[in-house]
Design a protein around this motif. Structure first.
Motif: not given
Lengths: 506, 506
Positions: A6, A12, B198, B203, B208-209, B221, B223-224
């Motif tokens: 990331t 991740a 987020k 996402s 996505y993360e 999860s 992503s930012e």
């Protein structure tokens, strides 16, 4: 192996981690696999590589399940008993089920690579395709490039007007507001006054009234943008984001020659362990092993297949109708997931009028008519001769309406709708075939419809190893309706089963 | 024939109007064509179909001009005398000149179709390719999907905040402001509070993360997103509009196998009238005809070729150095157009690490480094083995800096820059070749650089029939630097010349 990192620099944990390496399979350990769709094929392929003895039972006379291609000569008999024969020319086809591979479906892409099955680019977005709604712009289809550029331009102009008025001060510094203004000019194709107007910059985005030419041809002229208010009322802006979704972003691909090319390749690998024409009626486990009872559709005889373990990849729409002795929790999970349906029509036309007349090469037209969309073929682009359009692809209620008709009536209806977008439909129609997924004998639907609530209550129960049985398939994944979901589900099932077997053996 | 109709319902006059039908060519009338690039080939092809006697003189030993492909075994000797030999593997290539065909380049697409030359899809935009600037985000390349989704989301959130505050009342009705809000939620992937946060919706756009998986794999999860202020400072937003320009919008294509495939097909058609290895030194017209003086580069002998008329397609960078008796106005026009230059590097790597490691399948990475961009090959996607990147493609000053070095030094420099984006460059380098267009003997540059002023003063003079001579090429078009400009220019020249000939004969 690739590790996604990331922007914060830490790795991740991706669900797909490259080639599987399962070591220590006990000699002679066997796994029975039910269903030869993507999940079944992947399960068998990986278990076999790991050294397990596998056998696959499959209802159809070929592998693939919903990963299916219809070509000239193919027959399709619905649950209702209606039989259609595909009359496409050689080289033409339609994929009634999955038809695309996004770049982020790593497992699938890697199987294509590993098995040497060619893929080719797929255009999800085509700026020159149409966006259509029967109740707006007098029912005239609009080019996506006009809708997208004009919406983006209109929105950028609106925001540009606000910059410097103080309204944005709590969100952005003065310097960032100046940068915002500069960026909006570029993003929205605004003129030097930050207006989205009939100009070189907007025409260089949305296209011209008269295109630039050569020599002393008529001088180019700019095109007139659509007013933002009209676009907002039309609702056509909803088409813009479609191609920006993670799974529909470029790059997308399709298997060269049809969606069944990968199942065929798996079939070559797994020929020795594939039992076709096997309609399963019962799955019974003891603490020693699992036995499936099935009818051999060639002979009509009842047969049995047994192994130490079982990975069952049958769609829940089928599995929920069978005798299976698993825990109540898993039974509840199996019963908890209804299946969506979809309807697709593949129509062969005598010429590729969408290319010749309208310069639409690949991509998708969207409409609010019950056909929902028209997808233009990526194969054979700019070549003379015929072509097959995916002339309808819709979900839910409209699917039932279509299948309530005879196959000929369905095609007539699809032609009638499609002709509102392409008047050439009537003259150029050659033949067609339709598939309603609730009538497909081997799936009774197209994919498992989870809700937030059913996920919470049932998903983990569905995926547990239940004695000697575990399930895999798109329904046992967080990527419903996609091959990648089926493949990842199978890989996870294989991994957990292997760990269990090795653990219990040691 | 296709007529573009506007939303107002009237027909615009497109510069390209389908197949040419020229009738009544006087028996025996002859046209000498100088240069066998796209303009020369199209001129000869169309004139011949119309019944004219044509002859083409071409400097190179093959047709195509700037439409050129370098493959293993090919040699390239620059004006400086530096010779490079291409050492790519079989099947690998680079197009030093034009490399793409937009869907709206109708003339070109129709020649591909007419001559049976296959085209394949080209990805201009790849959401998973990078946008890179050495002075922002610590020099870390950013995925285009992050930049695009986050910019669009940030801008949508800002505008959504303004809706209902009264600021927009002069632009939109209250109802339209509500529709705007609804549309921004969709366009910007905003959450239920109209914030770009987020979340699942962001996402599902930017990625996505941890991606969604199958079975009991780690739970996905979100992503930012990048802050809008950081994006604005970075300037990376400029990449978003690149793929939205009329000529870079999907659909784009490339000729399967290389840009010289169409010239080769034209060459087969025109074999009998093509004179290769002819370096022209003088073009002289009388009121009876036109004579070109040239050196046969095979024999070193001076030769002459004559015809009733002449279409000269030599680049102005070459033509301006020759003896030609045309009007002062045309001479001034010929002298008025400087040529841009460009530099391309094609580098073969031992493996397709951009696909294997980084999941970039086709498309273009943009950078502020002097290499300007990296284009990933569309041919051979997801196949094992080597691949050739267009590892540099830059214009203007940087081109001169690169060509000031030896070919090996150029490659070293390209590798050094590229490794800032792809660290694999150093390990995977195999071999490469570079082309600086100001050193290409048959064009002395890459395309004619017109300004608004020079267009006004000189363009029409450049395109007139001057006695018995007229010019064609991308320089005689409003689509500079594109094959379509050359083709349309040639078609216009042929049409006007035919009218003049028929007019003067009748």
């Amino acid at each position: 192996m690739y590790q996604a990192t990331t922007s914060l620099g830490y790795a991740a944990v991706p669900p797909y981690r490259g080639p599987m390496k399962l070591e220590g399979a006990p000699k002679g350990a066997s796994v029975l696999i039910l269903g030869a769709g993507i999940a079944g094929l992947v399960s068998a392929y990986e278990l076999r590589k790991a050294g397990y003895k596998v056998q696959i039972l499959e209802f159809n006379a070929k592998a693939g399940g919903r990963s299916w291609t219809l070509r000239g000569g193919d027959e399709f008999t619905e649950l209702s008993g209606i039989k259609q024969v595909c009359r496409f020319d050689k080289g033409q086809y339609i994929n009634p089920g999955p038809w695309r591979i996004p770049y982020n479906h790593y497992a699938m892409l890697d199987y294509y690579k590993e098995l040497g099955v060619a893929i080719e680019p797929f255009f999800q977005v085509n700026y020159n395709a149409y966006v259509h709604a029967s109740d707006t712009f007098s029912g005239q289809p609009q080019r996506l490039r006009h809708v997208q550029c004009d919406y983006q331009g209109g929105v950028s102009e609106l925001l540009a007007k606000v910059v410097g008025q103080g309204t944005l001060d709590s969100s952005l510094t003065k310097e960032d507001q100046q940068r915002l203004l500069e960026s909006l000019k570029d993003f929205g194709a605004l003129d030097s006054n930050y207006r989205y107007s009939k100009s070189l910059v907007s025409s260089a985005r949305r296209g011209y009234e008269i295109d630039p030419g050569g020599g002393l041809m008529p001088v180019a002229s700019y095109s007139e943008p659509t007013q933002l208010g009209d676009l907002l009322k039309s609702g056509l802006w909803a088409a813009i984001s479609q191609g920006q979704l993670y799974e529909f972003q470029t790059a997308l691909f399709q298997p060269t020659g049809g969606m069944d090319m990968l199942p065929r390749a798996f079939e070559r690998e797994l020929k020795a362990v594939l039992q076709f024409n096997a309609r399963i009626s019962r799955i019974e486990q003891t603490d020693k092993g699992v036995t499936a009872t099935y009818t051999d559709l060639k002979t009509g005889k009842t047969q049995h297949a047994s192994a130490d373990w079982c990975i069952c990849t049958l769609p829940l729409s089928i599995l929920s109708q069978l005798d299976i002795n698993v825990s109540d929790k898993m039974k509840a999970a199996i019963a908890a997931v209804p299946y969506d349906t979809a309807f697709k029509a593949g129509i062969q036309f005598k010429r590729r009028f969408w290319e010749d007349d309208e310069r639409i090469y690949g991509g998708i037209t969207r409409t609010n008519l019950p056909i929902n969309r028209i997808s233009y073929p990526m194969a054979g682009i700019n070549q003379p001769g015929k072509g097959v359009l995916m002339a309808a692809y819709t979900f839910g209620a409209d699917s039932y309406k279509f299948t309530a008709m005879t196959p000929d009536e369905r095609l007539q209806k699809v032609l009638e709708y499609g002709a509102q977008i392409h008047p050439q439909y009537h003259d150029e129609f050659d033949n067609g075939i339709t598939v309603g997924w609730h009538r497909v004998p081997w799936s009774n639907g197209c994919y498992g419809l989870w809700t937030e609530e059913t996920r919470k209550e049932h998903y983990d129960n569905l995926c547990q190893i239940d004695g000697r049985i575990l399930l895999a398939g798109e329904h046992a994944s967080y990527i419903p309706g996609w091959q990648e979901g089926a493949a990842l589900s199978a890989r996870d099932a294989v991994t957990r089963l292997h760990r269990r077997i090795v653990g219990s053996a040691s």
